[in-house]
Structure formats: structure tokens, C-alpha cells
Enzyme design. Structure first.
Site, PDB file in Angstrom:
ATOM      1  N   GLY A  32       0.720  -1.012  -0.031  1.00 23.56           N
ATOM      2  CA  GLY A  32       0.042  -0.052   0.323  1.00 23.56           C
ATOM      3  C   GLY A  32       0.914   1.309  -0.068  1.00 23.56           C
ATOM      4  N   SER A  33       0.695   2.303  -1.083  1.00 24.48           N
ATOM      5  CA  SER A  33       1.687   3.112  -1.208  1.00 24.48           C
ATOM      6  C   SER A  33       1.296   4.523  -2.414  1.00 24.48           C
ATOM      7  CB  SER A  33       2.609   3.172  -1.468  1.00 24.48           C
ATOM      8  OG  SER A  33       2.600   1.928  -2.985  1.00 24.48           O
ATOM      9  N   ARG A  34       1.651   5.031  -2.436  1.00 28.74           N
ATOM     10  CA  ARG A  34       0.986   6.431  -4.086  1.00 28.74           C
ATOM     11  C   ARG A  34       2.552   6.516  -4.132  1.00 28.74           C
ATOM     12  NH1 ARG A  34      -0.300  11.459  -0.830  1.00 28.74           N
ATOM     13  NH2 ARG A  34       1.454  13.195  -1.667  1.00 28.74           N
TER      14      ARG A  34
END
Length: 217
Positions: free
Chosen positions: A185-187
């Protein structure tokens, strides 16, 4: 096909899955409970496998295009002040990755790596406004012959606990090739020169190595 960064975790998850299935078969006599445990354990393994998948992408290399570095949803398109490297205004395009997205990071352009730095930090949810400057992150700048210097930033999210970055200063990199991985999970933020023609809209689905984020105006 799975990413090399998932090798150890996949091995551990597979071993634990087999062990739990054997234990469930041996020690749980209630049929429905045994099947429930088996489904739960197998679902966990499937989630691990899908997270580390690394689909082959046929990238059409084009120096007039900036392509998506990751899969996900476009959540930010705005003019901002970039304070770490450029120290001036840039166009920011951010792509949010949920845990079910492919988490491979790909180089958005061809060129030479001018800057690559890791920053330890917090683990705020990836869409938090301060995540770009306060979370664990890496900043990479690539000098491209058409667009000039392009900055992308891998940002850890609330579940992410390790960012892998392959970019090293002075490296020549090829658009669409493997630049790293962010676990769970991230960006990724892109910082582009003002006046760059953006080719996506908010909430668009981006596909890493395929979606054209911006074109030379």
C-alpha cells in the site's frame, strides 16, 4: 510471474500455508471448522501472491511521453511548490495504490538519474496531504532530453514498511523498466515542469508502463 522482492515472503507464506493445512487436517475434527480454516489460510496465500505479481508489460518507448510509474488511481493533479530538489513550482500528479494493485515501480521516462535519496519517516495513510513530505519515501530525479528534469517520489502508506528503489545517481535508465517496489500500500508522486500537458484526469485508472500521464506540449 512474481517480482523478485516477493521471493522470501512468498516462500514463508507458502510454508506456513502448508503447515496450517496439515495441522487443520490433523487436529480439527469438526468438518465445517476445518474447511473454514483451510479457506482462510488459502485466501491469505492468494493475497500475498497477487500483491507480488509482476505482469509483463510491452512498453512503447516514446521520449515525448511521460508514462505512469505505477498502477493505481490518479488522486492529485495540481500546481505545488516542490521543496526538496527543485525548490520552485511544479505540476504534481499523484497515483494512489491500494493493496490489490500491482506495486512495481517503473521509470516514467528515459534518461540519466541525477538524484536519488531515501528518507525515513512516518506511515500516515498514503492519501494524507502530509504523506509526501513526512512519510518514509524515496525521491528520484531523471534528466530527460525532452522534458528536462522529472522527479518521482515513492511514498510508503499506513501498511507499507519497506520501499525498494533501484535508481542510483548517474545511471542511464529506460522508460518502463523496473525501478523498484513498495510493499503493502502506497502512492507515487510525479513532479513535472509547469506547462507540461497532462493527459489524465482525477480518478482515472493508471496502468504502470502503459498509461500516458503527460505529453510534450
Amino acid at each position: 510471474m512474481f517480482h523478485k522482492e516477493g521471493g522470501k515472503i512468498i516462500l514463508i507464506a507458502t510454508t506456513l500455508t502448508v503447515a496450517f493445512l496439515l495441522l487443520a487436517n490433523q487436529f480439527i475434527s469438526i468438518f465445517w471448522l476445518q474447511k473454514a480454516v483451510e479457506i482462510l489460510v488459502l485466501s491469505f496465500l492468494i493475497l500475498i501472491l497477487q500483491f507480488f505479481r509482476n505482469p509483463k508489460r510491452d512498453v512503447i518507448i516514446n521520449d515525448n511521453h511521460i508514462i505512469a510509474p505505477v498502477d493505481g488511481k490518479v488522486v492529485v493533479i495540481e500546481e505545488v511548490f516542490e521543496s526538496e530538489y527543485f525548490k520552485d513550482k511544479r505540476l504534481q500528479v499523484s497515483i494512489f495504490m491500494s493493496p490489490i494493485n500491482v506495486h512495481v515501480t517503473r521509470y516514467p521516462v528515459n534518461g540519466k538519474v541525477k538524484f536519488s535519496k531515501y528518507h525515513p519517516g512516518k506511515y500516515l495513510v498514503a492519501w494524507h496531504p502530509k504523506a509526501s513530505t513526512e512519510n518514509e519515501r524515496t525521491t528520484v530525479v531523471i534528466e530527460n532530453r525532452i522534458f528536462g528534469e522529472i522527479l518521482y517520489r515513492q511514498i510508503a502508506g499506513a501498511l507499507a514498511r519497506r520501499i525498494v528503489n533501484y535508481a542510483e545517481e548517474e545511471m542511464q535508465v529506460v522508460q518502463g523498466t523496473d525501478a523498484g517496489f513498495i510493499k503493502f500500500g502506497s502512492r507515487v508522486d510525479l513532479f513535472l515542469p509547469l506547462g507540461t500537458k497532462i493527459n489524465v484526469k482525477l480518478n482515472d485508472k493508471a496502468i504502470g508502463g502503459k498509461t500516458i500521464i503527460a505529453v510534450k506540449s
